[in-house]
Design an enzyme around this catalytic site. Structure first.
Site: not given
Ligand SMILES: *[C@@H]1O[C@H](CO)[C@@H](O)[C@H](O)[C@H]1NC(C)=O
Ligand SMILES: *[C@@H]1O[C@H](CO)[C@@H](O)[C@H](O)[C@H]1NC(C)=O
Length: 708
Positions: A359, A396, A425
């Protein structure tokens, strides 16, 4: 033959012969030399179509791609790169230079939003008499050198508490109901919350509503990792610039103040911090009171403990460092040849809580591979029909800030010109393909995944395993606001896709989210990464190159019908769904008309005279803009930034409806108001959705609705 030439004034044989000859030559010339129209070739995707050939070439560039992607991921994850820190700029420069190496035009865009970092924190356990039992270390057990930012909750306010603890399970309404039944209140206490069921910010806010003074949160994913995360509420983007871009530093550009109601509502009223499972267990084991329910105990060895409150005391302090910080979005651009002012946008965020191997940089590495392949196509002479934009977003993790500021800044252009937004993502967190999409892209997802080999099974396509595993195909509808598609879909009404491999990440937001984990567990041969690059890239190419946009609104209508049936089961008799049902029929009819028109194109029945470049563009605009019609200018009640009335997150984080957010909100509110008023509110929201669907139907038809 046109009547002009058959009129009496031109009846001589000679003239007619000359005319016929000229016509014949003209026809011959026209047939031989006219440029083949993409409208004949692209929908059928014939072998000779240069775009289709480029797409096959794109897919053929997979040899060795896994090694290139692995090398990118290793570089991207060398250091932690939290947004707003110096290490974040290094990773931005890396992405920029590789877009450039690929041969893409590069651009950047900076913003100065409010970010939130930990300044100081402490947590200790005291006896009822106030004697110190233990001062906890708040660093992550898995990160003894503390290379990553200490576990914290971004946007938690500064605060302290010295109070008994209460274990509130997962911190949902149902968990507090359970405590009520035991006669236990969290008022004036520190709530200990187990994470993993719903949004952490919502759990903190609920604890505050129940009277808690601070929250200690723990997860049980194991491995000694502690989950970081933000706890911002009610929306995405910079909290000080809601609806416009966070341009300029302090004192330059419009910003709301902290005392502004709209800003205050974005932060929880009480402080919170994440801790290791072992730390939470040490506190919980000292609690008396009624026994801990079984569901809250799993994996924790709390057999003899109660839920509290106390008798021990928790001493909690947290100090937030809240400041404007510079963030940077990085773009790689390929201008379209025929329609440069139509955008197909691929996006992934770059900032990470820690090393970010899953991530988000598994997605970044895949995006760099998409860039590499597109660069090779460019050098062979190909150019897309429409413009392709690769976006590498910043911040983000602080609330989709980089993408949201950019969408807000470019709302006008995006509204008229964005064909679709394709998000990745966490590209890879394990095996198994998952997708979210607005429904007009379902068929395209099927077509594309049928063309791509499954990374884990020989002789199977991604589509085949998608059908066979994980209980069959289910495409999520992107009502959640936890990745960068949010501003595109929920605010700007741009059709969106979200792609990933692996259902969930066991190293989510912890220091264990590193290259080593990816190499050992997530994707040992990096084949899943390659597959994501293939799917993502081919989706982008089809949307950029297909002469007629590959959108089917029949699946949108079908999905809306399913949503309406599901809604019907929840409503009482007072609310009528007649108008929604009728508008869905209209949308279905319009979608069928469009489908027929596309099929005619495929059969070559319509020639260029009837369907020239301008008409095709108008036709595509109908397909592109139908999604925009689901926006309501004035937005959802109490949170006007969210404008999409079909897909946006509901106001109540525990609400189970993942569609029709306005109706969902009215239903949640209906418990608080008299039933007549409640029915009227729900009916109003139903009408709003029905009108939006009607608008989409007439946009799709492409003409104004008259009375018969
Ligand atoms: C609670 O913790 C703070 C910060 O470490 C400390 O200053 C304070 O004295 C502690 N309070 C008690 C009662 O121990
Ligand atoms: C790439 O795939 C090949 C073939 O499966 C494999 O031998 C190689 O180890 C992979 N490379 C990496 C870096 O995982």
């Amino acid at each position: 033959m046109p009547p002009f030439f058959t009129s009496k004034r031109f009846k001589t044989q000679a003239l007619l012969s000359v005319f016929l000859l000229v016509s014949f030559l003209f026809l011959l010339f026209y047939t031989l030399y006219r440029i083949p129209s993409p409208s004949h070739t692209a929908p059928s995707r014939s072998r000779n179509d240069p775009a289709a050939a480029a797409h096959r070439r794109f897919l053929s560039l997979s040899a060795g791609a896994n090694a290139t992607i692995a090398a990118h991921l290793r570089e991207l994850t060398r250091n932690p790169h939290l947004a707003g820190t110096p290490a974040a700029s290094t990773v931005a420069a890396y992405v920029l230079s590789h877009f450039r190496v690929a041969g893409l035009e590069t651009l950047t865009r900076e913003y100065f939003p409010l970010l939130s970092y930990p300044a100081a924190a402490s947590l200790s356990l005291l006896s009822a008499g106030g004697d110190l039992i233990k001062a906890f270390s708040l660093s992550e057990p898995a990160d003894p050198e503390a290379r990553t930012v200490p576990p914290y909750h971004a946007y938690s306010p500064t605060g302290s508490a010295l109070a008994p603890a209460v274990y509130v399970g997962y911190g949902r309404e149902e968990d507090y109901n359970e405590l009520d039944r035991m006669g236990v209140s969290v008022r004036g206490c520190v709530a200990v919350v187990r994470s993993g069921r719903g949004y952490r910010g919502a759990a903190v806010e609920r604890a505050a509503l129940k009277g808690a003074t601070a929250v200690v949160m723990f997860g049980t994913s194991g491995g000694g990792g502690v989950e970081r995360g933000m706890v911002m509420l009610r929306g995405v983007g910079d909290p000080l610039t809601p609806g416009w871009a966070a341009e300029g530093g302090a004192g330059e550009g419009e910003r709301l103040g902290f005392e502004d109601e709209e800003v205050r509502r974005r932060f929880p009223p009480i402080p919170s911090m994440p801790v290791a499972a072992a730390t939470a267990a040490e506190i919980l084991r000292t609690l008396g009171g009624p026994a801990v329910p079984r569901e809250w105990r799993e994996g924790l060895r709390l057999d003899a403990s109660g839920v509290g409150p106390g008798p021990t005391l928790v001493n909690f302090t947290y100090q937030e460092d809240r400041r404007l910080a510079k963030i940077q979005n990085v773009f790689g651009l390929i201008m379209g040849r025929e329609e440069p002012d139509r955008f197909v946008i691929l996006g992934n965020h770059r900032d990470a809580w820690t090393y970010g191997a899953v991530d988000p940089n598994s997605g970044t590495a895949a995006m760099l591979d998409v860039a590499r392949r597109l660069g090779i196509l460019l050098r062979s002479g190909w150019r897309p029909r429409r413009t392709i934009v690769l976006c590498s977003w910043d911040a983000e993790e602080f609330g989709m800030i980089g993408s949201t500021e950019w969408v807000e800044q470019n709302l006008g252009n995006l509204g008229f010109k964005a064909v679709a937004y394709l998000n990745v993502d966490c590209a890879v967190q394990g095996p198994g393909f998952f997708a979210g999409a607005t429904p007009q892209m379902d068929d395209l997802l099927f077509e594309v995944t049928k063309q791509i080999k499954d990374p884990d099974l020989e002789h199977k396509s991604v589509y085949e395993t998608w059908v066979e595993e994980n209980g069959g195909i289910s495409i999520e509808r992107l009502a959640r606001a936890d990745s960068d598609f949010s501003a595109f879909l929920h605010h700007a009404g741009v059709s969106a896709v979200d792609l990933y491999f692996g259902k969930a990440s066991p190293v989510y937001h912890t220091t264990l989210d590193s290259f080593i984990w990816m190499e050992k567990h997530g994707d040992p041969l990096f084949h899943r990464h390659v597959t994501v690059a293939e799917i993502w890239g081919l989706l982008g190419l089809r949307l950029a190159d297909d002469a007629v946009l590959p959108f089917s609104y029949l699946s949108y209508a079908g999905q809306l019908q399913d949503h309406t049936s599901a809604l019907g089961a929840l409503l009482d008799d007072g609310v009528s769904l007649q108008l929604i049902n009728r508008s869905i029929l209209e949308l279905t009819a319009a979608a069928n008309e469009v489908q027929e028109a596309v099929e005619k194109l495929r059969e070559g029945e319509t020639d260029d005279d009837h369907f020239g470049e301008l008409q095709r563009r108008a036709f595509n605009d109908r397909l592109m803009l139908a999604e925009r019609c689901f926006l309501e200018e004035e937005g959802l009640k109490r949170r006007r930034w969210f404008k999409h009335v079909v897909y946006a997150p509901p106001e109540d984080y525990e609400c189970k409806l993942s569609f029709f957010p306005g109706i969902a909100d009215a239903l949640s509110q209906s418990k608080k108001i008299s039933s007549m008023e409640a029915t009227r509110e729900v009916q109003h929201e139903v009408w709003r959705v029905a009108r939006a669907i009607q608008r989409a139907a007439s946009a799709l038809r492409g003409h104004i609705a008259w009375s018969k």
